[in-house]
Each structure stands twice: as C-alpha cells, then as structure tokens.
Design a protein around this motif. Structure first.
Motif, PDB file in Angstrom:
ATOM      1  N   GLN A  17       1.888  -8.266   5.353  1.00  0.00           N
ATOM      2  CA  GLN A  17       1.600  -9.821   5.313  1.00  0.00           C
ATOM      3  C   GLN A  17       0.119 -10.076   5.570  1.00  0.00           C
ATOM      4  OE1 GLN A  17       3.550 -12.495   8.319  1.00  0.00           O
ATOM      5  NE2 GLN A  17       4.692 -13.423   6.583  1.00  0.00           N
ATOM      6  N   VAL A  18      -0.259 -10.969   4.544  1.00  0.00           N
ATOM      7  CA  VAL A  18      -1.671 -11.170   4.793  1.00  0.00           C
ATOM      8  C   VAL A  18      -1.937 -12.690   4.483  1.00  0.00           C
ATOM      9  CG1 VAL A  18      -4.073 -10.754   3.436  1.00  0.00           C
ATOM     10  CG2 VAL A  18      -2.055  -9.111   3.245  1.00  0.00           C
ATOM     11  N   LEU A  19      -2.873 -13.195   5.352  1.00  0.00           N
ATOM     12  CA  LEU A  19      -3.186 -14.807   5.545  1.00  0.00           C
ATOM     13  C   LEU A  19      -4.384 -14.733   4.935  1.00  0.00           C
ATOM     14  CD1 LEU A  19      -2.141 -15.202   9.430  1.00  0.00           C
ATOM     15  CD2 LEU A  19      -0.867 -15.518   7.318  1.00  0.00           C
ATOM     16  N   LEU A  24       0.645  11.214   1.837  1.00  0.00           N
ATOM     17  CA  LEU A  24       1.762  10.952   3.003  1.00  0.00           C
ATOM     18  C   LEU A  24       2.998  10.564   2.620  1.00  0.00           C
ATOM     19  CD1 LEU A  24      -0.853   9.161   5.563  1.00  0.00           C
ATOM     20  CD2 LEU A  24      -0.417  11.702   5.206  1.00  0.00           C
ATOM     21  N   ASP A  25       3.088  10.250   1.246  1.00  0.00           N
ATOM     22  CA  ASP A  25       4.453   9.517   0.953  1.00  0.00           C
ATOM     23  C   ASP A  25       4.739   8.526   1.880  1.00  0.00           C
ATOM     24  OD1 ASP A  25       6.946   9.085  -0.640  1.00  0.00           O
ATOM     25  OD2 ASP A  25       7.937  10.742   0.521  1.00  0.00           O
ATOM     26  N   LYS A  26       3.961   7.640   2.103  1.00  0.00           N
ATOM     27  CA  LYS A  26       4.101   6.651   2.960  1.00  0.00           C
ATOM     28  C   LYS A  26       3.980   5.122   2.330  1.00  0.00           C
ATOM     29  CE  LYS A  26       3.364   8.539   7.672  1.00  0.00           C
ATOM     30  NZ  LYS A  26       4.987   8.231   8.114  1.00  0.00           N
ATOM     31  N   HIS A  27       4.808   4.160   2.458  1.00  0.00           N
ATOM     32  CA  HIS A  27       4.629   2.704   1.691  1.00  0.00           C
ATOM     33  C   HIS A  27       4.661   1.760   3.035  1.00  0.00           C
ATOM     34  CE1 HIS A  27       6.407  -0.907   0.108  1.00  0.00           C
ATOM     35  NE2 HIS A  27       5.546  -0.672  -0.827  1.00  0.00           N
ATOM     36  N   ARG A  79       0.837  -1.419  -0.054  1.00  0.00           N
ATOM     37  CA  ARG A  79       0.033   0.080   0.033  1.00  0.00           C
ATOM     38  C   ARG A  79       0.808   1.242  -0.113  1.00  0.00           C
ATOM     39  NH1 ARG A  79      -5.731  -0.751  -0.840  1.00  0.00           N
ATOM     40  NH2 ARG A  79      -6.023  -2.434  -0.153  1.00  0.00           N
ATOM     41  N   TYR A  80       0.354   2.380  -0.850  1.00  0.00           N
ATOM     42  CA  TYR A  80       1.292   3.500  -0.766  1.00  0.00           C
ATOM     43  C   TYR A  80       0.195   4.619  -0.891  1.00  0.00           C
ATOM     44  CZ  TYR A  80       3.938   7.339  -2.608  1.00  0.00           C
ATOM     45  OH  TYR A  80       4.649   8.559  -2.647  1.00  0.00           O
ATOM     46  N   SER A  81       0.669   5.775  -0.157  1.00  0.00           N
ATOM     47  CA  SER A  81      -0.092   7.129  -0.098  1.00  0.00           C
ATOM     48  C   SER A  81       0.664   8.162  -0.693  1.00  0.00           C
ATOM     49  CB  SER A  81      -0.730   7.285   1.480  1.00  0.00           C
ATOM     50  OG  SER A  81      -1.279   8.700   1.222  1.00  0.00           O
TER      51      SER A  81
END
Length: 351
Positions: A115-117, A108-111, A103-105
């Motif tokens: 981890q998904v089950l 906010l310049d956040k990445h 995921r990236y915004s």
C-alpha cells in the motif's frame, strides 16, 4: 416574521449572533471545520454570514454554516457546513492518494502488494460538506434531527448549483485514540514537521504552506509504518459510521484518497448524481390548510433578504395538480416561514 409554537425545530443560516450556542456544540466535535475555540468560531460565523448575504463576491470563496435549533428549549442542537471550493492558490486541497504497488521476484518466487501513499495538491478542488454536529441528547430522536441538518446542505447546493463544484467531498474521521491521537500522524506527519496532530490540524486551517514545504514529494510505503498506523488508513471511525451509511445511500463512494494528517477516508460524489440534489425542487405555495395532509414529509425552505437569510423546517406537504409546481402546506409551516400563496420555496422530500 410570525412563528408558530407548534414548530419545534428549525434550520437557518448561522450568523454571528449564534456564536455562544455554536461554541457550546463545537466542544462535541472540535474539528478543523468547527473547533472548540471562540475566536475561530466568531471568524467562521462572520464568513458564513457574509457568504449568505453575498458580501463575499466570489462564490467559490463562500463557506455556509447551518444551525439546527430547538425552539422549545431555545438552544442550538446541530450544525452543518458547505465549503464552496477546496483548493486555491493560497490554500491548496492536500491529500494522500492510496494505491497498491505489486512486486514479484522470480528468483525468490515471492510476491508482495504494497500500500502506497502519494501526496497530491489541487488548486481547483471539490466542494466540501462538513461541520456536522448533533448534540448527544438528540442523536436518537424520532424527528431524525441528524438527517435534517445533514440534508439541508444538499438542498442548498441544488438551489444554488452554479456556485458549487462538479464534485462534492465528505471527509470522515478515522479511528482515533480516546485522547485524540492519530497513529498515522505520529508515524508520518510528526516526523516531517515536529508538530503534534492538534497543532498541525489547527495551523492547516489558516496556513498550509508548512505541509508542502516539509512533507516529502515521493511515495510513502505504508508497509514501513507501524501496524497501528497502517490499520487506520482509509478506515471509518466508529463515530462516523452512520454518516458513511447515509453518504453511500445517496451516491458517495470512497475515492482511495485520505487525509494526510490522520488517514481519514475521502468520500466523493458527482454533484449532479447525488440523490438529494436530484430530488430537490423549487415550488410555489398554492395555499395553506389546517386539514391533515398525507404522510409525505419534506424539508421546506425559503430565503430572505434580511437576517437570518435562510430558513427551513420539516413539514408535511401535498403536491397540487401534476406539472403546476405548486404545493399545499400546513398552516403552521406557512406561519413559521412567513409564507403566503405564490411564494417560492425549495422542497426536499424526506425518506
């Protein structure tokens, strides 16, 4: 069948007569496949005996148990199992697939990489190998007994290839607490079932309906779990690192899939690409000899119509003329397995 006292260790099909010895071994593992529970062990051995005899007509419903015995001390020192097929209409193969969602915004310049089950169900799953137990007293023996009782499963699969699936699964134990606590179960499964890890583990052996009925269908983001639960997902526990090394050497790889109860990693291989399956061959006994044979050793096995139905011993061997499919074996091996010239055997060379 005549036996020779110089043969100390043998592997054979486990039958109901082995209940007490195998129950003694089960307390060292106490797993779903080999629990420390007398009625369950009796049921497992009855199923195994009926599998080896063919009394269970559908090959996919057969489960085979092998027992490694110390003939000098007259006790079982190891076991292993082959479950012909995981996943049927009445008992699906259940797992968590593990993947990463990024995921990236830009705002906010956040990445973030999460981890998904994702829970999955299969009604036509792989063959499973399991139930591997070696008595602590012989785990570091020079005879490499752990290797022998592990290898015999692949010899059996190779000799009965049509009875097994095109993939083989090995589920390894993750790190657990000394009291057996599973951090993943405490963070996930217990919230959805109200059961302890041990209660759910035991129940799932007989009935998996509660998992499908109570577990969520959607994805579970591991980042929402406690750190100690995140840390065990897909990790190999210290007690099974040696098994992991062996599996990787013969063609197994981590499948980005884990047990939904404890997060233990699933290692999977294509059956026909497993090195030990490829190396197993059928042969005929040319003759026996009392002369020393070359250093090469193999697991030599034969089948019987009567109990115990299957026998194997480690032995030196010598191939006869190339292309003849014949082998020369030590006299004590032939005596122990009741072999005479012309008899058919299965042979798996040992490293």
């Amino acid at each position: 069948m005549t036996t020779d006292p110089r043969v100390r260790y043998e592997i054979r099909a486990a039958t109901r007569a082995d209940k007490d010895e195998i129950l003694e071994l089960a307390r060292f593992l106490d797993s779903v496949n080999l629990p420390n529970d007398e009625p369950t062990i009796a049921e497992i051995l009855e199923h195994s005996e009926q599998s080896f005899t063919g009394e269970i007509g559908d090959p996919r419903r057969r489960n085979y148990v092998f027992v490694l015995r110390d003939l000098e001390q007259k006790r079982a020192v190891g076991t292993s199992m082959v479950i012909a097929q995981l996943g049927r209409k009445d008992a699906p193969y259940i797992y968590f697939d593990v993947h990463v969602e990024e995921r990236y915004s830009a705002t906010l310049d956040k990445h973030f990489a999460h981890q998904v089950l994702s829970i999955g169900y299969s009604y036509n799953g792989p063959t499973e190998i399991g139930g591997l137990v070696v008595h602590p007293a012989v785990r570091r023996s020079p005879e490499r007994l752990g290797m022998l009782i592990s290898y015999v499963r692949f010899l059996w699969i190779a000799q009965h290839r049509d009875d097994f699936q095109d993939r083989v699964l090995a589920e390894l134990l993750p790190p657990l607490e000394p009291d057996g606590t599973s951090h993943l179960w405490e963070s996930v499964g217990r919230h959805f079932t109200g059961l302890t890890y041990r209660e759910a583990d035991r129940l799932s052996k007989r009935n998996k309906e509660f998992i499908r009925g109570l577990f969520p269908d959607g994805d579970i983001y591991a980042s929402l779990l406690r750190p100690e639960a995140q840390d065990v997902i897909g990790k190999v526990g210290p007690q099974t690192r040696g098994v992991e090394k062996l599996l990787r050497r013969i063609g197994f790889r981590y499948w980005n899939r884990v047990d939904p109860f404890d997060g233990g990693p699933h290692f999977i291989a294509q059956t026909d690409e497993i090195l030990l399956v490829q190396r197993t061959r059928g042969a005929r006994v040319l003759r026996s000899t009392t002369d020393p044979l070359p250093g090469a050793k193999a697991l030599i096995a034969r089948e019987h119509d009567a109990a115990p139905h299957f026998h194997a011993v480690p032995s030196h061997f010598q191939l006869a003329a190339e292309g003849t499919g014949q082998v020369v074996l030590p006299e004590e091996t032939c005596l122990h397995l009741g072999l005479v010239p012309g008899d058919e055997i299965a042979l798996l060379p040992l490293d």
